[in-house]
Design an enzyme around this catalytic site. Structure first.
Site, PDB file in Angstrom:
ATOM      1  N   GLU A 111       9.158   1.288  11.161  1.00 26.35           N
ATOM      2  CA  GLU A 111      10.217   2.302  11.015  1.00 26.35           C
ATOM      3  C   GLU A 111       9.517   3.644  10.973  1.00 26.35           C
ATOM      4  O   GLU A 111       8.737   3.908  10.055  1.00 26.35           O
ATOM      5  CB  GLU A 111      11.013   2.029   9.744  1.00 26.35           C
ATOM      6  CG  GLU A 111      11.761   0.712   9.855  1.00 26.35           C
ATOM      7  CD  GLU A 111      12.544   0.335   8.612  1.00 26.35           C
ATOM      8  OE1 GLU A 111      12.406   1.008   7.580  1.00 26.35           O
ATOM      9  OE2 GLU A 111      13.292  -0.641   8.695  1.00 26.35           O
TER      10      GLU A 111
ATOM     11  N   LYS B 239       0.879  -1.182   0.000  1.00 25.58           N
ATOM     12  CA  LYS B 239       0.000   0.000   0.000  1.00 25.58           C
ATOM     13  C   LYS B 239       0.910   1.223   0.000  1.00 25.58           C
ATOM     14  O   LYS B 239       1.431   1.629   1.028  1.00 25.58           O
ATOM     15  CB  LYS B 239      -0.872  -0.020   1.266  1.00 25.58           C
ATOM     16  CG  LYS B 239      -2.260   0.595   1.107  1.00 25.58           C
ATOM     17  CD  LYS B 239      -2.251   2.061   0.745  1.00 25.58           C
ATOM     18  CE  LYS B 239      -2.056   2.967   1.940  1.00 25.58           C
ATOM     19  NZ  LYS B 239      -1.747   4.363   1.537  1.00 25.58           N
TER      20      LYS B 239
ATOM     21  N   GLU C 222       9.266  16.411  15.099  1.00 26.71           N
ATOM     22  CA  GLU C 222       9.789  16.157  13.755  1.00 26.71           C
ATOM     23  C   GLU C 222       9.130  17.138  12.777  1.00 26.71           C
ATOM     24  O   GLU C 222       7.921  17.102  12.578  1.00 26.71           O
ATOM     25  CB  GLU C 222       9.467  14.715  13.337  1.00 26.71           C
ATOM     26  CG  GLU C 222      10.026  14.374  11.977  1.00 26.71           C
ATOM     27  CD  GLU C 222       9.672  12.966  11.525  1.00 26.71           C
ATOM     28  OE1 GLU C 222       8.503  12.556  11.672  1.00 26.71           O
ATOM     29  OE2 GLU C 222      10.570  12.278  10.999  1.00 26.71           O
TER      30      GLU C 222
ATOM     31  N   CYS D 108      13.556  10.696   7.198  1.00 26.88           N
ATOM     32  CA  CYS D 108      13.433  10.275   8.598  1.00 26.88           C
ATOM     33  C   CYS D 108      14.766  10.418   9.321  1.00 26.88           C
ATOM     34  O   CYS D 108      14.823  10.661  10.513  1.00 26.88           O
ATOM     35  CB  CYS D 108      12.960   8.834   8.668  1.00 26.88           C
ATOM     36  SG  CYS D 108      13.943   7.719   7.670  1.00 26.88           S
TER      37      CYS D 108
HETATM   38  P1  NAD Z   1       2.182   8.442   7.316  1.00 26.44           P
HETATM   39  O1  NAD Z   1       2.282   7.729   8.607  1.00 26.44           O
HETATM   40  O2  NAD Z   1       1.234   9.562   7.186  1.00 26.44           O
HETATM   41  O3  NAD Z   1       1.793   7.410   6.157  1.00 26.44           O
HETATM   42  C1  NAD Z   1       2.560   6.280   5.868  1.00 26.44           C
HETATM   43  C2  NAD Z   1       1.679   5.227   5.235  1.00 26.44           C
HETATM   44  O4  NAD Z   1       0.727   4.767   6.184  1.00 26.44           O
HETATM   45  C3  NAD Z   1       0.877   5.708   4.035  1.00 26.44           C
HETATM   46  O5  NAD Z   1       0.870   4.705   3.055  1.00 26.44           O
HETATM   47  C4  NAD Z   1      -0.505   5.913   4.623  1.00 26.44           C
HETATM   48  O6  NAD Z   1      -1.553   5.832   3.684  1.00 26.44           O
HETATM   49  C5  NAD Z   1      -0.565   4.779   5.607  1.00 26.44           C
HETATM   50  N1  NAD Z   1      -1.543   4.954   6.681  1.00 26.44           N
HETATM   51  C6  NAD Z   1      -1.920   6.105   7.298  1.00 26.44           C
HETATM   52  N2  NAD Z   1      -2.831   5.853   8.252  1.00 26.44           N
HETATM   53  C7  NAD Z   1      -3.059   4.509   8.246  1.00 26.44           C
HETATM   54  C8  NAD Z   1      -3.897   3.643   8.994  1.00 26.44           C
HETATM   55  N3  NAD Z   1      -4.695   4.095   9.960  1.00 26.44           N
HETATM   56  N4  NAD Z   1      -3.872   2.324   8.706  1.00 26.44           N
HETATM   57  C9  NAD Z   1      -3.062   1.838   7.748  1.00 26.44           C
HETATM   58  N5  NAD Z   1      -2.250   2.617   6.994  1.00 26.44           N
HETATM   59  C10 NAD Z   1      -2.238   3.937   7.247  1.00 26.44           C
HETATM   60  O7  NAD Z   1       3.668   8.883   6.971  1.00 26.44           O
HETATM   61  P2  NAD Z   1       4.161   9.792   5.748  1.00 26.44           P
HETATM   62  O8  NAD Z   1       3.717  11.185   5.982  1.00 26.44           O
HETATM   63  O9  NAD Z   1       3.839   9.114   4.467  1.00 26.44           O
HETATM   64  O10 NAD Z   1       5.750   9.690   5.914  1.00 26.44           O
HETATM   65  C11 NAD Z   1       6.494  10.544   6.698  1.00 26.44           C
HETATM   66  C12 NAD Z   1       6.839   9.900   8.021  1.00 26.44           C
HETATM   67  O11 NAD Z   1       7.510   8.672   7.801  1.00 26.44           O
HETATM   68  C13 NAD Z   1       7.804  10.716   8.868  1.00 26.44           C
HETATM   69  O12 NAD Z   1       7.428  10.662  10.207  1.00 26.44           O
HETATM   70  C14 NAD Z   1       9.137  10.004   8.670  1.00 26.44           C
HETATM   71  O13 NAD Z   1      10.091  10.201   9.677  1.00 26.44           O
HETATM   72  C15 NAD Z   1       8.694   8.601   8.582  1.00 26.44           C
HETATM   73  N6  NAD Z   1       9.703   7.804   7.905  1.00 26.44           N
HETATM   74  C16 NAD Z   1      10.432   6.900   8.630  1.00 26.44           C
HETATM   75  C17 NAD Z   1      11.419   6.156   8.018  1.00 26.44           C
HETATM   76  C18 NAD Z   1      12.243   5.161   8.781  1.00 26.44           C
HETATM   77  O14 NAD Z   1      12.900   4.355   8.143  1.00 26.44           O
HETATM   78  N7  NAD Z   1      12.215   5.164  10.095  1.00 26.44           N
HETATM   79  C19 NAD Z   1      11.676   6.332   6.660  1.00 26.44           C
HETATM   80  C20 NAD Z   1      10.919   7.279   5.963  1.00 26.44           C
HETATM   81  C21 NAD Z   1       9.930   7.990   6.593  1.00 26.44           C
END
Ligand code: NAD
Length: 473
Positions: free
Chosen positions: A249, A173, A377, A283
């Protein structure tokens, strides 16, 4: 406009409803994306389930699985220009970064895990003169891979590649803000000859729709998620009913500690890259910079000059270093932090909003540990720089965060390097460098930054069931 459907059971499946994906550079829609419901998620899960329970993939020899995955990597390489163009259009990443880093790394993720699983060894445990034990690492089942928008293809493949390599089937997804390359990946998997249902892509949103459909499905065995820590909390709660295996992550607020005894040129160089690559939407961004007081007055103007020299522009221009933020909501979020920092009394040395959804490389000083700009963040090109006096102070300040994904430290003193690396509470500590990653290393975070580790044998642990077979001799 192009269409981005779901890819389910080896076919393009149109959504009932569609939504627009907006190019952040032009602020115009550039693609129509299928808006997956929980029914679409169920369809994709059923295909993955069937491919796992009855299909050849989990039963294939490691060599055969590896050749399929290498074919997929070959196709990523062959289509690299197109994929980089999609990535850049979808989320504003400078095309040079997409073409030189994200896309080759995505192919590498498949090549690495294709080979790694072939060369993994199982254990043999001679328990007694009468019994012998050996281990088997068997695929778990259907994996849901839920990925973010900041490195869309690279982070999706970082999940999909080990999941597939160890014999699982997958429903991916992608983030709704940048689903283009992941959808192409689903198509390339068909072209590479992966059996139907082995890799499915369901597009759409999280809460109440496609994403949640996966995390609540009793047919999904494991969830590998990258995204915000708050989303992780919700996914964990949703997945609890069906007791899924989880790997998370999540967010970060990377501490970057510069000691006076460092090579200052290098420290400035890496610190700039650590916060401004991908417009800070990383991240691992080094968003909290701690500089020893003895070099603070020398470091800061050099850092600011480098920040001001960065080229903002059209992400499709190969010379551009800073593209727009990925979408309007995120631009508003990062802009709001600039106002919050101002209200809290931080001093902006350079930066601020530019036209469109661009934010200039921004530097704040005169900050206090409790300020939101220091604790939360921001996920944009915004750094806070604070002085410190002693090694103990530096460690305390660096560790004063709910996050613990990564840290950096710059010093030419080898004893200090090891000592401080051991004291920093972070999943990865880079000493005199940044973003060097061998895929055998554990990757993940302390605290709110994650649960579990992936990479090499750490990925095997997550993506397989370890079994002990006990024989009487
Ligand atoms: P997000 O949490 O908004 O979304 C990530 C994914 O989760 C998307 O595909 C979204 O549709 C899905 N999602 C959202 N709510 C959900 C739910 N209730 N159930 C199932 N799926 C759901 O994150 P984002 O804005 O896309 O990404 C940015 C964030 O990701 C930042 O906090 C960043 O630090 C983190 N990040 C972490 C890493 C790591 O390796 N630790 C790497 C990249 C990004």
């Amino acid at each position: 406009m192009i269409d981005l459907p779901h890819i389910i059971d080896g076919r393009r499946v149109d959504g009932g409803e569609w939504f627009d994906s907006v190019n952040p550079a032009t602020r115009q829609p550039w693609a129509r994306v299928a808006r997956g419901t929980s029914d679409d998620a169920a369809l994709a899960v059923a295909a993955a389930r069937h491919a796992f329970d009855d299909g050849p993939w989990p039963r294939m020899s490691p060599e055969d699985r590896a050749s399929h995955l290498h074919r997929l990597a070959d196709l990523i390489v062959a289509n690299a220009d197109e994929l980089a163009h999609i990535e850049s259009t979808d989320m504003g990443k400078p095309i040079s970064q997409a073409r030189q880093k994200d896309i080759p790394r995505s192919a590498h993720n498949f090549r690495f895990f294709a080979d790694f699983q072939r060369f993994c060894e199982d254990e043999s445990i001679p328990v007694s003169s009468n019994h012998h034990v050996y281990t088997r690492y068997e695929p778990v089942g259907v994996a849901a891979a839920i990925s973010p928008w900041n490195f869309p293809l690279m982070l999706a493949t970082w999940k999909v590649a080990p999941a597939l390599a160890f014999g699982n089937t997958v429903v991916l997804k992608p983030a709704e803000q940048a689903p283009g390359t992941c959808t192409r990946l689903g198509e390339l998997a068909i072209e590479a000859g992966l059996p139907n249902g082995v890799l499915n892509v369901v597009n759409g949103f999280g809460p109440g729709e496609a994403g949640e459909g996966l995390t609540t499905s009793p047919e999904v065995d494991l969830v590998t998620f990258t995204g915000e820590s708050n989303t992780g909390r919700k996914i964990m709660a949703a997945a609890a009913q069906t007791l899924k295996r989880l790997s998370f992550e999540m967010g970060g607020k990377g501490a970057n500690v510069v000691f006076a005894d460092c090579d200052l040129d290098k420290a400035v160089d890496w610190s700039i890259q650590a916060i401004y690559t991908n417009a800070g939407q990383v991240c691992l961004a080094g968003s909290r910079l701690y500089v020893e007081r003895a070099v603070f007055d020398e470091f800061v103007p050099r850092f600011v000059a480098r920040a001001e020299a960065m080229r903002l522009g059209d992400p499709l221009d190969p010379m551009t270093e800073i593209g727009p933020l990925a979408n309007e909501e995120h631009f508003q979020k990062v802009s709001s932090y600039l106002e919050i920092a101002d209200r809290e009394g931080a001093k902006m040395l350079t930066g601020g909003a530019a036209d469109g959804w661009w934010i200039r490389p921004t530097v704040f000083v005169d900050v206090a540990p409790e300020m939101r700009i220091v604790r939360e963040e921001v996920f944009g090109p915004v750094v806070v720089i604070q002085p410190f006096d002693t090694e103990d102070d530096a460690v305390r300040m660096a560790n004063d965060s709910p996050y613990g994904l990564n840290a950096m430290l710059f010093t030419e003193n080898v004893r200090r390097a090891h000592r401080v690396a051991g004291r920093l509470r972070a999943g990865t500590v880079w000493v005199n460098c940044f973003f060097v990653r061998d895929l055998r290393s554990p990757f993940g975070g302390y605290g709110d930054s994650g649960i579990g580790r992936e990479g090499g044998k750490f990925s095997r642990e997550f993506f397989t069931e370890a079994k002990a077979v006990v024989l009487e001799l």
